[in-house]
Design a protein around this motif. Structure first.
Motif, PDB file in Angstrom:
ATOM      1  N   PHE A   1      36.091  46.421  54.651  1.00 57.37           N
ATOM      2  CA  PHE A   1      35.431  45.171  54.295  1.00 57.37           C
ATOM      3  C   PHE A   1      33.991  45.080  54.763  1.00 57.37           C
ATOM      4  N   GLU A   2      33.662  45.591  55.937  1.00 60.80           N
ATOM      5  CA  GLU A   2      32.276  45.483  56.380  1.00 60.80           C
ATOM      6  C   GLU A   2      31.337  46.190  55.402  1.00 60.80           C
ATOM      7  N   THR A   3      31.763  47.351  54.910  1.00 57.96           N
ATOM      8  CA  THR A   3      30.968  48.070  53.911  1.00 57.96           C
ATOM      9  C   THR A   3      30.925  47.299  52.602  1.00 57.96           C
ATOM     10  N   LEU A   4      32.076  46.757  52.193  1.00 58.71           N
ATOM     11  CA  LEU A   4      32.149  46.038  50.925  1.00 58.71           C
ATOM     12  C   LEU A   4      31.328  44.752  50.955  1.00 58.71           C
ATOM     13  N   LEU A   5      31.296  44.079  52.092  1.00 60.15           N
ATOM     14  CA  LEU A   5      30.479  42.867  52.198  1.00 60.15           C
ATOM     15  C   LEU A   5      29.002  43.193  52.069  1.00 60.15           C
ATOM     16  N   MET A   6      28.584  44.298  52.659  1.00 55.72           N
ATOM     17  CA  MET A   6      27.193  44.708  52.530  1.00 55.72           C
ATOM     18  C   MET A   6      26.871  45.039  51.071  1.00 55.72           C
ATOM     19  N   GLU A   7      27.801  45.716  50.391  1.00 57.32           N
ATOM     20  CA  GLU A   7      27.587  46.036  48.981  1.00 57.32           C
ATOM     21  C   GLU A   7      27.531  44.779  48.126  1.00 57.32           C
ATOM     22  N   ALA A   8      28.373  43.810  48.443  1.00 59.47           N
ATOM     23  CA  ALA A   8      28.368  42.557  47.681  1.00 59.47           C
ATOM     24  C   ALA A   8      27.035  41.836  47.849  1.00 59.47           C
ATOM     25  N   THR A   9      26.506  41.824  49.072  1.00 62.10           N
ATOM     26  CA  THR A   9      25.199  41.202  49.315  1.00 62.10           C
ATOM     27  C   THR A   9      24.105  41.904  48.514  1.00 62.10           C
ATOM     28  N   ASN A  10      24.111  43.229  48.540  1.00 61.70           N
ATOM     29  CA  ASN A  10      23.097  43.984  47.789  1.00 61.70           C
ATOM     30  C   ASN A  10      23.247  43.778  46.287  1.00 61.70           C
ATOM     31  N   LEU A  11      24.498  43.678  45.829  1.00 59.86           N
ATOM     32  CA  LEU A  11      24.735  43.464  44.403  1.00 59.86           C
ATOM     33  C   LEU A  11      24.212  42.104  43.973  1.00 59.86           C
ATOM     34  N   TYR A  12      24.398  41.114  44.828  1.00 56.66           N
ATOM     35  CA  TYR A  12      23.887  39.786  44.506  1.00 56.66           C
ATOM     36  C   TYR A  12      22.370  39.782  44.408  1.00 56.66           C
ATOM     37  N   ARG A  13      21.700  40.485  45.335  1.00 60.52           N
ATOM     38  CA  ARG A  13      20.247  40.548  45.294  1.00 60.52           C
ATOM     39  C   ARG A  13      19.755  41.265  44.051  1.00 60.52           C
ATOM     40  N   GLN A  14      20.495  42.293  43.631  1.00 68.84           N
ATOM     41  CA  GLN A  14      20.077  43.073  42.469  1.00 68.84           C
ATOM     42  C   GLN A  14      20.350  42.333  41.169  1.00 68.84           C
ATOM     43  N   TYR A  15      21.488  41.644  41.094  1.00 70.70           N
ATOM     44  CA  TYR A  15      21.860  40.930  39.867  1.00 70.70           C
ATOM     45  C   TYR A  15      22.271  39.497  40.212  1.00 70.70           C
ATOM     46  N   PRO A  16      21.315  38.624  40.532  1.00 69.42           N
ATOM     47  CA  PRO A  16      21.669  37.226  40.806  1.00 69.42           C
ATOM     48  C   PRO A  16      22.278  36.574  39.567  1.00 69.42           C
ATOM     49  N   PRO A  17      23.049  35.527  39.732  1.00 70.08           N
ATOM     50  CA  PRO A  17      23.800  34.944  38.619  1.00 70.08           C
ATOM     51  C   PRO A  17      22.971  34.581  37.392  1.00 70.08           C
ATOM     52  N   GLU A  18      21.760  34.056  37.623  1.00 73.26           N
ATOM     53  CA  GLU A  18      20.978  33.637  36.457  1.00 73.26           C
ATOM     54  C   GLU A  18      20.563  34.817  35.587  1.00 73.26           C
ATOM     55  N   SER A  19      20.572  36.022  36.149  1.00 71.97           N
ATOM     56  CA  SER A  19      20.160  37.197  35.379  1.00 71.97           C
ATOM     57  C   SER A  19      21.259  37.701  34.456  1.00 71.97           C
ATOM     58  N   ILE A  20      22.493  37.271  34.667  1.00 70.39           N
ATOM     59  CA  ILE A  20      23.609  37.770  33.858  1.00 70.39           C
ATOM     60  C   ILE A  20      24.427  36.625  33.255  1.00 70.39           C
ATOM     61  N   SER A  21      23.944  35.399  33.369  1.00 69.37           N
ATOM     62  CA  SER A  21      24.721  34.237  32.922  1.00 69.37           C
ATOM     63  C   SER A  21      25.007  34.275  31.420  1.00 69.37           C
ATOM     64  N   ASN A  22      24.065  34.790  30.614  1.00 72.23           N
ATOM     65  CA  ASN A  22      24.303  34.873  29.172  1.00 72.23           C
ATOM     66  C   ASN A  22      25.445  35.834  28.859  1.00 72.23           C
ATOM     67  N   ASP A  23      25.505  36.946  29.593  1.00 73.73           N
ATOM     68  CA  ASP A  23      26.612  37.895  29.391  1.00 73.73           C
ATOM     69  C   ASP A  23      27.940  37.258  29.771  1.00 73.73           C
ATOM     70  N   VAL A  24      27.926  36.459  30.809  1.00 67.36           N
ATOM     71  CA  VAL A  24      29.145  35.772  31.242  1.00 67.36           C
ATOM     72  C   VAL A  24      29.648  34.858  30.128  1.00 67.36           C
ATOM     73  N   LYS A  25      28.742  34.126  29.503  1.00 62.74           N
ATOM     74  CA  LYS A  25      29.126  33.237  28.404  1.00 62.74           C
ATOM     75  C   LYS A  25      29.675  34.041  27.223  1.00 62.74           C
ATOM     76  N   ASP A  26      29.075  35.187  26.951  1.00 60.71           N
ATOM     77  CA  ASP A  26      29.559  36.027  25.852  1.00 60.71           C
ATOM     78  C   ASP A  26      30.975  36.526  26.131  1.00 60.71           C
ATOM     79  N   TYR A  27      31.216  36.980  27.350  1.00 56.28           N
ATOM     80  CA  TYR A  27      32.559  37.455  27.706  1.00 56.28           C
ATOM     81  C   TYR A  27      33.569  36.324  27.609  1.00 56.28           C
ATOM     82  N   ASP A  28      33.172  35.147  28.037  1.00 59.49           N
ATOM     83  CA  ASP A  28      34.090  34.011  27.971  1.00 59.49           C
ATOM     84  C   ASP A  28      34.371  33.628  26.526  1.00 59.49           C
ATOM     85  N   HIS A  29      33.358  33.746  25.670  1.00 59.48           N
ATOM     86  CA  HIS A  29      33.557  33.461  24.244  1.00 59.48           C
ATOM     87  C   HIS A  29      34.550  34.452  23.634  1.00 59.48           C
TER      88      HIS A  29
END
Length: 476
Positions: A383-411
């Motif tokens: 988990f310590e490694t995974l938490l660090m990866e999750a933090t880095n992933l958030y910085r690389q792809y914050p929610p607003e940068s992928i929100s349109n894809d999220v809507k497409d998947y939900d559609h």
């Protein structure tokens, strides 16, 4: 991405490189929309019963207005009015508590015999030195909880969780009337709470007595009922009991009231709307992220027609249902989530799925088997490694940068669900047609048999009559 060795851990305190812009954008993203709410009508008497510092408007009790936690930037000062907290030196060497903590009974506050590691002792020293700074920022306090080891012990958490949630001194005023607070919420909600509390045994120590168990369940019920009464727009959901149980174990009942209340408003509110429609859409952040970090794995999941709803329980309970018995890990995860934007549990789910890619590929490629594997989290995840990866992933792809894809998947999900419903309806209609056909085909056979039996009977009677006539007439 998930191949990092399990012995790799992030630094005790992360460097202050995270900007507040992306966090604030995420937080705004989660609070821009509001769904329908169910308003519970309560009386003025019921507010007084629980000693609530509240105001009443149109018959509905609402709490006082506060600046929403999620819009506060990392540069905000961590302490109100220079109220610098202090952590006693005797917390070094102690481990997390083993059973529920009652503010009025210290006998249920025993410590385990597990000593702190040197790394954990070092982290506590770092925390004590950091919070002594009157100019500490909220971002620095958040990083203390998110970085390796978290806040280490529950003694430290009892001091710093309220600070992370921006609770002030008045939020520690004792609350009276909790014994009857359940009468202030709808009875059907209260009955569901009782059922879920009865199933919360995994949060209770195996060494707990029957009296301690009953006390824990009673306090857990009061804790949730108080928050639901205070905020009529919040609706209870199954899994809320697991979050509340974790808060109760760390904070105790009285302090836990305000901590759970603030958590519910700042982090859990969308789980407590009338429907889970918004949550169902947010789960597709996992797919949008996998498309970028492990497209082959995403293709595999789509091939078996699996939606990311395998992560629903982890998302809505902050892993408190799965890891209820592993309190050291669970409380550390709460440190991380309390210092992170609200969608961070989905980023953690993504890196966990990517970490388990080989296991998933080796699973029988159908929806049932894959869903079962993904719903069963291993106990030995790094988990310590995974938490660090999750933090880095958030910085690389914050929610607003992928929100349109999220809507497409939900559609696509909604279209697929309509297709499944259409197939199910067609199958039902075919079964009904076959049933009616069998009924229709069986009627001639019954009629034919009856007719045949009548013919045989008549012929037999005529034959016997003719035989009797011939015999009596003497005809040879």
């Amino acid at each position: 991405m998930g191949d990092t060795g399990s012995d790799e851990v992030q630094p005790l305190v992360q460097p202050a490189t995270e900007t507040s812009k992306s966090a604030q954008t995420l937080e705004n993203h989660n609070h821009n929309s509001s769904g329908r709410i169910r308003r519970r009508i309560v009386t003025e008497e019921s507010a007084e019963t629980a000693n609530l510092p509240a105001k009443e408007e149109n018959g509905v009790i609402e709490s006082r207005d506060n600046v929403p936690l999620v819009i506060l930037s990392d540069s905000t000062k961590a302490w109100f009015d220079d109220d610098v907290p202090r952590i006693s030196a005797d917390v070094v060497g102690k481990q997390n508590r083993v059973s529920s903590r009652d503010d009025s009974d210290s006998s249920d506050a025993a410590e385990t015999d597990d000593p702190l590691t040197s790394r954990e002792k070092t982290k506590i020293s770092v925390i004590r030195g950091s919070i002594a700074n009157p100019n500490l920022t909220l971002g620095e306090l958040r990083r203390l909880g998110c970085s390796s080891e978290g806040f280490v012990t529950d003694d430290v958490r009892r001091v710093l969780w309220p600070k992370l949630l921006r609770l002030v001194q008045e939020d520690s005023v004792p609350v009276d009337g909790l014994e009857t607070i359940h009468t202030c919420i709808p009875n059907e909600v209260y009955q569901q709470i009782l059922k879920d509390v009865a199933r919360s045994g995994s949060h209770i120590s195996q060494n707990a007595t029957e009296e301690e168990t009953e006390s824990f369940q009673e306090q857990l019920t009061q804790l949730m009922c108080w928050v639901l009464h205070r905020h009529s727009r919040l609706n209870y959901y199954q899994g809320y009991n697991d979050v509340a149980a974790t808060v109760l174990l760390v904070m105790g009942l009285q302090a836990g009231l305000y901590v759970l209340e603030k958590m519910s408003l700042a982090f859990l509110e969308r789980f407590m709307e009338e429907t889970m429609e918004k949550v169902n859409q947010e789960l597709f952040y996992i797919f949008a992220l996998l498309e970028r970090v492990h497209p082959t794995l995403l293709e595999h999941l789509e091939h078996v027609e699996l939606f990311p709803h395998f992560a629903l329980a982890e998302y809505t309970t902050w892993y408190s249902h799965k890891y209820a018995e592993n309190r050291k890990l669970l409380h550390r995860l709460f440190d991380y989530f309390l210092g992170s934007p609200p969608l961070m549990p989905l980023y953690l789910s993504t890196v966990i799925v990517a970490h388990r890619a080989t296991e998933i590929f080796n699973t029988t490629p159908d929806m049932g088997h894959t869903h079962k594997v993904l719903c069963t989290l291993p106990d030995d995840l790094p988990f310590e490694t995974l938490l660090m990866e999750a933090t880095n992933l958030y910085r690389q792809y914050p929610p607003e940068s992928i929100s349109n894809d999220v809507k497409d998947y939900d559609h696509k999900r909604k279209i697929k669900e309509q297709e499944w419903k259409a197939l199910a309806e067609a199958s039902r209609q075919e079964r009904e047609r076959q049933r009616k056909l069998k009924v229709a085909l069986s009627k001639p056979r019954i009629s034919y048999r009856i007719k045949s039996y009548k013919t045989i009977t008549v012929v037999t009677i005529l034959a016997l009559g003719l035989y009797a006539f011939i015999k009596t007439s003497g005809i040879n």
